[in-house]
Write a protein that holds these residues in place. Structure first.
Motif, short mmCIF file in Angstrom:
data_model
loop_
_atom_site.label_atom_id
_atom_site.label_comp_id
_atom_site.label_asym_id
_atom_site.label_seq_id
_atom_site.Cartn_x
_atom_site.Cartn_y
_atom_site.Cartn_z
N ASN A 1 -9.66 10.71 -9.32
CA ASN A 1 -8.42 10.39 -8.59
C ASN A 1 -8.37 8.91 -8.23
N LEU A 2 -9.48 8.37 -7.73
CA LEU A 2 -9.49 6.97 -7.31
C LEU A 2 -9.35 6.03 -8.51
N GLU A 3 -9.97 6.38 -9.61
CA GLU A 3 -9.80 5.59 -10.83
C GLU A 3 -8.34 5.59 -11.27
N ALA A 4 -7.68 6.73 -11.13
CA ALA A 4 -6.28 6.84 -11.53
C ALA A 4 -5.39 5.99 -10.63
N VAL A 5 -5.71 5.94 -9.33
CA VAL A 5 -4.94 5.10 -8.42
C VAL A 5 -5.14 3.63 -8.77
N GLN A 6 -6.37 3.25 -9.01
CA GLN A 6 -6.65 1.85 -9.35
C GLN A 6 -5.93 1.43 -10.63
N ALA A 7 -5.82 2.37 -11.58
CA ALA A 7 -5.15 2.08 -12.85
C ALA A 7 -3.63 2.19 -12.76
N GLY A 8 -3.11 2.66 -11.63
CA GLY A 8 -1.68 2.82 -11.47
C GLY A 8 -1.13 4.10 -12.05
N VAL A 9 -2.02 5.02 -12.43
CA VAL A 9 -1.58 6.31 -12.97
C VAL A 9 -1.16 7.25 -11.84
N LEU A 10 -1.88 7.20 -10.73
CA LEU A 10 -1.51 7.92 -9.50
C LEU A 10 -1.15 6.90 -8.42
N GLU A 11 -0.32 7.31 -7.50
CA GLU A 11 0.06 6.43 -6.40
C GLU A 11 -0.97 6.44 -5.27
N ILE B 1 -16.18 9.30 6.60
CA ILE B 1 -14.76 8.94 6.59
C ILE B 1 -14.08 9.55 5.37
N VAL B 2 -12.82 9.93 5.54
CA VAL B 2 -11.97 10.27 4.40
C VAL B 2 -10.69 9.43 4.53
N PHE B 3 -10.28 8.84 3.43
CA PHE B 3 -9.16 7.91 3.43
C PHE B 3 -7.95 8.49 2.72
N ILE B 4 -6.79 7.95 3.02
CA ILE B 4 -5.67 7.96 2.08
C ILE B 4 -5.54 6.52 1.58
N VAL B 5 -5.72 6.33 0.30
CA VAL B 5 -5.56 5.01 -0.30
C VAL B 5 -4.38 5.05 -1.26
N VAL B 6 -3.67 3.94 -1.35
CA VAL B 6 -2.57 3.81 -2.29
C VAL B 6 -2.83 2.62 -3.20
N ASN B 7 -2.18 2.63 -4.35
CA ASN B 7 -2.26 1.49 -5.26
C ASN B 7 -1.61 0.27 -4.61
N GLU B 8 -2.35 -0.83 -4.54
CA GLU B 8 -1.87 -2.01 -3.83
C GLU B 8 -0.60 -2.58 -4.44
N GLN B 9 -0.51 -2.61 -5.76
CA GLN B 9 0.68 -3.17 -6.38
C GLN B 9 1.90 -2.29 -6.10
N TRP B 10 1.69 -0.97 -6.15
CA TRP B 10 2.77 -0.04 -5.80
C TRP B 10 3.25 -0.32 -4.38
N PHE B 11 2.30 -0.49 -3.47
CA PHE B 11 2.62 -0.74 -2.06
C PHE B 11 3.41 -2.04 -1.91
N GLN B 12 2.94 -3.12 -2.54
CA GLN B 12 3.59 -4.41 -2.40
C GLN B 12 4.98 -4.44 -3.05
N ASP B 13 5.20 -3.60 -4.05
CA ASP B 13 6.50 -3.55 -4.72
C ASP B 13 7.56 -2.80 -3.90
N LEU B 14 7.13 -2.09 -2.86
CA LEU B 14 8.08 -1.38 -2.01
C LEU B 14 8.91 -2.38 -1.19
N PRO B 15 10.15 -2.03 -0.84
CA PRO B 15 10.91 -2.85 0.11
C PRO B 15 10.16 -2.90 1.45
N PRO B 16 10.33 -3.96 2.22
CA PRO B 16 9.59 -4.11 3.48
C PRO B 16 9.70 -2.91 4.42
N GLU B 17 10.90 -2.34 4.52
CA GLU B 17 11.06 -1.21 5.44
C GLU B 17 10.28 0.02 4.99
#
Length: 346
Positions: A81-91, A243-259
């Motif tokens: 799952n984490l590899e998929a997020v890093q690759a942009g396959v999962l959010e 710890i357990v995290f929710i992580v998101v793809n950084e590029q996906w996050f930055q591409d979102l509108p500010p709000e």
């Protein structure tokens, strides 16, 4: 006029529908949604975090972000799952600190043995300036942004089939399963035991067949995997806060509108609180369930914990200095001391 108004209403509805489908977050985890403890049924702590994130983000975004949940390993294991997020396959994904350490080794600073005296100190460190800097660095260097920092059943336990553990001498020579995280393995060996990294779904068989004598385990996951069936002794000593995290793809996050970035951050904070709350509620009941099922529970005293800490920490710290530098250790320890001071009643 009626036709014009009807047409306008239709266009507005189409616009609202389009907004509702603007973004989708697929969020997986390996655990089932529910935890059964005796006659009680709880939401799993990871699922509670996921569900809160979904509900909060869909509401805060006005329906512009839809969140789809995939529990029970339906999209693969934590690493996949984490590899998929890093690759942009999962959010998004829900890894623990062991999985994250394969992508961002510095997370292992949080696993210095016996460093957190209680969960509140851990929360203060992770949610404060030190944690903010760490997770910003993780986002910048790995493309993985932690938006929720939940509790993976809190403090981990020792469990085995040979003898109760209360001192380093009790660990001597035991073959102990660990997660695939070097800091944990260094801790086990420093206490005189023999660390053996075994994947989570293989732990039951390894204990049942004697491949290992015992294991370093999460409290809630131990019951979910029915490991109490193949264990005789368990020790509560607060050696590592998990710890357990929710992580998101950084590029996906930055591409979102500010709000919408703001909505993700707020939803992550709500998910953090929900996950920690469910975890704290569950742990006590799970320990009682262990007792009811015949596992002998040892709760280490403060004096025993001090001896274990003084035995385990030096070797782990020596390894970490070589990996991350003394300044990183000092910064983390200062954050822990500050958090402890903040809790003082004086």
């Amino acid at each position: 006029m009626k036709t014009t108004l009807a047409g306008l209403a239709a266009l507005l509805m189409m616009g609202a529908s389009a907004l509702a489908q603007e973004y989708t977050v697929r969020l997986p985890n390996v655990d089932p949604p529910l935890s059964n403890v005796g006659e009680l049924t709880y939401p799993n702590h990871s699922y509670a975090m996921m569900r809160t994130f979904k509900d909060a983000l869909e509401s805060l975004s006005g329906g512009r972000i839809a969140v789809e949940l995939y529990p029970s390993g339906t999209l693969g294991d934590l690493r996949e799952n984490l590899e998929a997020v890093q690759a942009g396959v999962l959010e998004a994904a829900t890894p623990n600190e062991a999985t994250v350490s394969g992508f961002f080794p510095k997370i292992q600073l949080t696993t210095i043995p016996y460093v957190f005296p209680n969960a509140v100190v851990a929360w203060d460190v992770l949610d404060g300036e030190w944690g903010d800097a760490l997770f910003d660095e993780m986002a910048a260097t790995t493309g993985l942004r932690a938006v929720a920092i939940g509790e993976n059943a809190g403090f981990r336990i020792w469990a085995n089939n040979v003898r109760p553990i209360a001192t380093p001498a009790d660990m001597e020579g035991l073959k102990i399963r660990t997660m695939e995280i070097t800091a944990h393995q260094e801790m086990v060996s420093s206490l005189g035991a023999l660390p053996t990294a075994i994947p989570w779904l293989e732990v039951y068989g390894a204990l049942q067949t004697g491949v290992v004598d015992g294991a370093e385990l999460p409290v809630i996951g131990t019951l979910q995997q029915n490991l109490q069936e193949v264990l005789k002794y368990a020790t509560i000593d607060q050696h590592v806060y998990s710890i357990v995290f929710i992580v998101v793809n950084e590029q996906w996050f930055q591409d979102l509108p500010p709000e919408l970035r703001d909505a993700v951050v707020v939803a992550g904070r709500q998910a953090t609180v929900a996950g920690r709350g469910v975890s704290q509620t569950l742990v006590g009941d799970v320990i009682e369930e262990f007792r009811d099922r015949g596992v002998e529970i040892t709760t280490a005293s403060p004096e025993q914990i001090a001896v274990l800490r003084d035995t385990a920490q030096p070797k782990v710290l020596e390894w970490m200095v070589g990996q991350f530098g003394q300044d990183q250790i000092d910064s983390f320890m200062a954050a822990v001391q500050s958090a402890e001071a903040n809790l003082s009643a004086e």
